[in-house]
Design an enzyme around this catalytic site. Structure first.
Site, PDB file in Angstrom:
ATOM      1  N   LYS A 160       5.505  -2.221   7.810  1.00 40.77           N
ATOM      2  CA  LYS A 160       6.588  -1.551   7.077  1.00 40.77           C
ATOM      3  C   LYS A 160       7.839  -2.384   7.188  1.00 40.77           C
ATOM      4  CE  LYS A 160       5.101   3.175   7.395  1.00 40.77           C
ATOM      5  NZ  LYS A 160       5.330   4.544   7.838  1.00 40.77           N
ATOM      6  N   GLY A 191       8.399   3.519   0.194  1.00 40.09           N
ATOM      7  CA  GLY A 191       9.193   4.667   0.610  1.00 40.09           C
ATOM      8  C   GLY A 191      10.653   4.303   0.563  1.00 40.09           C
ATOM      9  N   GLY A 192      11.454   5.240   0.993  1.00 36.00           N
ATOM     10  CA  GLY A 192      12.886   5.028   0.953  1.00 36.00           C
ATOM     11  C   GLY A 192      13.311   3.833   1.782  1.00 36.00           C
ATOM     12  N   PHE A 193      12.583   3.551   2.815  1.00 34.73           N
ATOM     13  CA  PHE A 193      12.964   2.457   3.719  1.00 34.73           C
ATOM     14  C   PHE A 193      12.606   1.105   3.139  1.00 34.73           C
ATOM     15  CE2 PHE A 193       8.676   1.490   4.528  1.00 34.73           C
ATOM     16  CZ  PHE A 193       8.046   2.670   4.234  1.00 34.73           C
ATOM     17  N   GLY A 194      11.702   1.079   2.194  1.00 33.56           N
ATOM     18  CA  GLY A 194      11.214  -0.192   1.689  1.00 33.56           C
ATOM     19  C   GLY A 194       9.724  -0.088   1.429  1.00 33.56           C
ATOM     20  N   LYS A 195       9.014  -1.169   1.661  1.00 30.86           N
ATOM     21  CA  LYS A 195       7.595  -1.172   1.297  1.00 30.86           C
ATOM     22  C   LYS A 195       6.683  -1.273   2.512  1.00 30.86           C
ATOM     23  CE  LYS A 195       8.305  -3.100  -3.259  1.00 30.86           C
ATOM     24  NZ  LYS A 195       8.427  -4.307  -4.049  1.00 30.86           N
ATOM     25  N   ILE A 242       0.822  -1.212   0.000  1.00 29.39           N
ATOM     26  CA  ILE A 242       0.000   0.000   0.000  1.00 29.39           C
ATOM     27  C   ILE A 242       0.852   1.255   0.000  1.00 29.39           C
ATOM     28  CG2 ILE A 242      -2.103  -0.975   1.026  1.00 29.39           C
ATOM     29  CD1 ILE A 242      -1.104  -0.090   3.747  1.00 29.39           C
ATOM     30  N   ASP A 249       8.088  16.731   9.133  1.00 31.04           N
ATOM     31  CA  ASP A 249       7.632  16.478   7.761  1.00 31.04           C
ATOM     32  C   ASP A 249       6.108  16.466   7.724  1.00 31.04           C
ATOM     33  OD1 ASP A 249       7.916  16.130   5.081  1.00 31.04           O
ATOM     34  OD2 ASP A 249       8.395  13.998   5.176  1.00 31.04           O
TER      35      ASP A 249
END
Ligand code: NAG
Length: 843
Positions: free
Chosen positions: A545, A526-530, A523, A641
């Protein structure tokens, strides 16, 4: 050419091999999507539909023209037309051989409903060499603008030029544009300019010595940066052989004051007659020298920092010209590239053979896969004693060198123009086949030294794991921050920690919950993964996450962050349910927010529009979450952010802040003195933060003000396709608000269904949040309190209206109204005490 190239968007391919002595090669300038020619910058650009050229088009694509132009450049006439392609499209150029600059011009445009440039994505391949992959022009432009803004510069560019230097060994240049699956691409203009003279020597020495030389033969290049140090931008028409643009250097400096600009218009000449095409003399007329060296502590450097793509070799070219001293030993310094000495004992007077002699020197360095910046520093020569307290630089160029026939890398931007996946989720597109016509022969020495380096890196990685911080905490912030190791704090994860941090899941449980990380459950990325939608504990939905398994992870910091997150519990913060840390996996489990992001309910999707009441309520929920972060259990947490994609809505449309958890004095900030290292999301950034380099809760308040305007206007905070004065929502909305006429630009779908008085109150709050000076902005508590008042005004109005409506016997309105019948007494808030806001009822 305008500002874009100034931001390092050029690319170059190289040209050492020299060729035929046949006919003098000519420039070929193509005006795409047009059958007419235009004269721009003194050159004639031929329409790609014109028949008399050396250019053939494989398929017509779609030619478009636009009148909404915001390129703001001398090239604007070229940017009025573009060619769009939804399938692969080739430009084949005949009768080219030798070394060429190839430049691609991109300027996002509006074409009505058919093509949304914000959704474009494409690759470019030239004679088999991959130059660009999954390229996102508007995303890249926003990102560059964000960089500028983060270094305190205001300039915004709305077009992009990519420059390459290519050696063409066959008679043909085949430029292939390939849309990314299902998407489309566009091109405004192509420039093919022959290189006259010799730009590069055959080999270049490696920074730090020892590593041997780099053989440039056959290496293609992309110009990453080209700076006129200490001077104004030099436009392409001031470099009339090669048409390069030299941008201003100051926005790349860490501390601009470290070097003062100097200039000298006296007769500058090239130190070597072979160098006449290396740079125009204008570049050498200005410089930056270390300022006030007599009075200051002498130990400092002039430093420039550049974002680059990991895993490439870079050629760094330094341009010098001694403008002040007419004898040797006056100015002796050292040059560092990425913290290592590139040149020692530099006395330009001596090296160039006198004063006012234009001179340059090249170095190459390899940037490893975990690094995405390159530093150039000039400082006193430590070994030279008293003489070495000054330094000088006139120009600087950074070229990326192709590797295995590839110059492309993929940048990803999320919907709010963040660069995501920076050095974490970067996707590399390998090039399988050999190159048809561009020979790629890396020098053996280079290969050897590169192998050595690789091995050393992997060993280092084992002993000294680099710090890892869950990137989701930063939203899409470009996280070069804190890339340093944290070996000293490494400790094992004790059971005590897991009780504090919510449930500890086994990997097996997570795999079961996500159907073995089923792609169809993703869903978010991002930079960290999915992020996966999963089901835990018998059917409870959760957002899971998973840190990219390839990311460099530091357990200690993972632990710290989990502990901090788990302490933050609030109805308006998305809560952490637990985590999994097993077999190098780092996974966080959050409550699932059924209705997704606030932004998706405002614009850019097919979801039904939120009512005014729902919007105000969502803002109130988010404000509560932020207020709690700022003042609650763990006092003083700055979100950093705040944006509508970080405000999530649950199944009842209760808004919660997500991706919070940055403590202002946490380790994440060890490098924040570097202005470019820390980024929020473009369009939401607090300008004061960049002036003072200091993050406070009021930076969140600023971003929240932008969110408020977004809730009213329901449009992107940055939309490069709009006319220039509308691109930035905060600026545009503030202009209307100062006239007290925000209602003019309100989301049309709200017309007639909101209480005008509540809107003007709401707008006042938003305006206060955007005050220039952080101190004059309200606290989140005050914002919250006023938003509550807005809601009351609107509810009272709704009641009145529904009564009127029922009297007038039309029942139709009722269905869309929220509640009726209750009498609401509205009182203007009399206190600004934030605690008052806190005590108000939860909605
Ligand atoms: C200048 O930069 C280099 C490389 O980062 C560093 O080693 C050196 O200590 C710096 N010099 C001063 C005076 O700060």
């Amino acid at each position: 050419m305008g500002k874009i190239t100034g931001e390092g968007l050029l690319i170059v391919l190289i040209l050492v091999a020299v060729s035929t002595t046949d006919a003098q090669p000519k420039s070929l300038l193509i005006n795409c999507g047009s059958n007419s020619s235009v004269n721009v910058d003194g050159r004639r650009w031929v329409g790609d539909m014109a028949s008399n050229t050396n250019v053939t088009l494989s398929s017509p694509g779609v030619a478009v023209s636009t009148s909404t132009l915001s390129g703001n450049s001398i090239y604007d006439p070229l940017y009025k037309t573009a060619r769009i392609f939804t399938a692969s499209l080739n430009y084949t150029v005949k009768e080219v051989q030798g070394n060429y600059f190839v430049r691609f011009h991109f300027c996002p445009f509006e074409t009505g409903e058919d093509f949304n440039v914000n959704k474009s994505s494409f690759g470019v391949v030239v004679n088999g060499l991959k130059l660009l992959s999954e390229f996102d022009v508007p995303g890249m432009i926003s990102h560059k603008n964000m960089d500028l803004q983060s270094s305190g510069k205001n300039a915004s560019s709305f077009f992009l030029v990519k420059e390459y230097i290519l050696a063409v060994n066959v008679d043909l240049l085949v430029i292939e544009f390939v849309p990314t699956g299902g998407s489309f691409g566009f091109i405004n203009a192509i420039e093919i300019v022959p290189v006259v003279g010799e730009l590069f020597d055959g080999s270049v020495s490696k920074v730090g010595g020892g590593g041997g030389n780099l053989n440039l033969n056959g290496r293609a290049m992309e110009t990453m940066y080209r700076l006129n140090v200490g001077g104004p931008e030099i436009q392409s028409d001031q470099d009339p052989d090669l048409w390069r643009t030299w941008e201003v250097d100051s926005s790349y400096m860490i501390t601009e004051n470290a070097g003062s600009a100097i200039k000298n218009h006296s007769n500058i000449t090239y130190a070597s007659m072979n160098d006449t095409s290396v740079a125009p003399l204008l570049v050498y007329e200005t410089a930056r020298a270390m300022s006030n060296t007599q009075v200051l502590e002498k130990r400092f450097n002039m430093s420039w920092k550049f974002e680059v793509d990991p895993d490439f070799d870079y050629l760094v070219r330094l341009h010098f010209c001694e403008l002040d001293y007419d004898k040797a030993n006056e100015r002796i310094f050292r040059v560092y590239i990425n913290n290592r000495t590139a040149m020692g004992n530099v006395d330009i007077f001596v090296r160039a053979g006198g004063m006012n002699k234009a001179y340059h020197q090249d170095h190459f360095d390899t940037v490893s896969s975990r690094i995405d910046n390159l530093w150039v520093q000039l400082g006193p020569e430590t070994a030279a004693g008293a003489a070495g307290t000054d330094a000088l630089l006139n120009g600087l160029e950074i070229f990326k060198l192709s590797r295995n026939g590839n110059l492309a890398h993929v940048e990803r931007f999320d919907s709010a123009d963040n660069l995501v996946g920076k050095s974490k989720a970067r996707i590399w597109v390998g090039i399988g086949a050999g190159l048809a016509s561009i020979a790629v022969v890396a020098g053996i020495v280079l290969v050897l030294c590169f192998c050595k380096r690789r091995r050393k890196e992997s060993i280092d990685t084992k002993n000294n794991p680099p710090g890892w911080r869950p990137l989701f905490l930063y939203g899409g912030i470009n996280s070069t921050v804190g890339a340093k190791g944290s070996a000293g704090t490494q400790k094992s994860y004790g059971p005590a920690a897991s009780t504090r941090a919510g449930k500890r899941f086994t990997l097996a449980e997570i795999i079961a919950a996500t159907n073995n990380f089923d792609e169809s459950l993703v869903i978010g990325v991002g930079g960290f993964g999915k992020v996966y939608k999963g089901e835990i504990d018998d059917g409870i939905p959760a957002a899971i996450k998973r840190a990219n398994p390839h990311s460099d992870q530091g357990l200690a910091e993972f632990e710290t962050e989990i502990e901090m997150l788990s302490k933050l519990r609030h109805r308006h913060l998305v809560s952490l349910i637990g985590f999994c840390e097993e077999k190098n996996e780092m996974i966080l489990v959050y409550e699932y927010m059924a209705n997704g992001t606030l932004r998706s309910h405002l614009f850019g999707s097919d979801l039904p529009p939120l009512t005014w009441k729902q919007r105000v309520e969502a803002c109130i929920g988010a404000a509560r979450g932020l207020h709690y972060l700022h003042t609650g259990a763990d006092r003083g947490i700055i979100h950093r952010d705040v944006k509508t994609t970080n405000i999530l809505l649950d199944e009842n449309f209760v808004a919660k802040m997500a991706d919070f958890g940055l403590s202002k004095d946490g380790p994440a900030f060890e490098h924040t003195h570097v202005s470019t290292a820390v980024k929020g999301s473009f369009g939401y950034l607090d300008p004061e933060y960049f002036r003072r380099q200091q993050l406070t809760e009021k930076s969140d308040v600023y971003s929240f003000g932008v969110v408020l305007f977004e809730a009213v206007c329901a449009r992107a905070v940055i939309n490069p396709t709009l006319p220039k004065d509308q691109i930035n929502l905060a600026e545009w909305a503030m202009r209307w608000q100062r006239q007290r006429s925000l209602d003019t630009i309100i989301d049309a779908r709200l017309k007639g269904s909101y209480c005008p008085e509540s809107l003007s109150k709401f707008a006042e709050i938003a305006e206060k949040c955007l005050a220039d000076d952080g101190k004059s902005r309200p606290t989140m508590g005050e914002v919250l309190w006023h938003l509550e008042y807005v809601l009351q005004l609107h509810e009272a109005w709704l009641n009145l209206k529904s009564n009127e409506t029922s009297f007038s016997s039309s029942q139709a309105l009722r269905g869309i109204q929220d509640d009726g019948g209750l009498e609401v007494v509205v009182q203007e808030p009399s206190s600004h005490d934030e605690e008052v806001g806190l005590d108000l009822k939860q909605n």
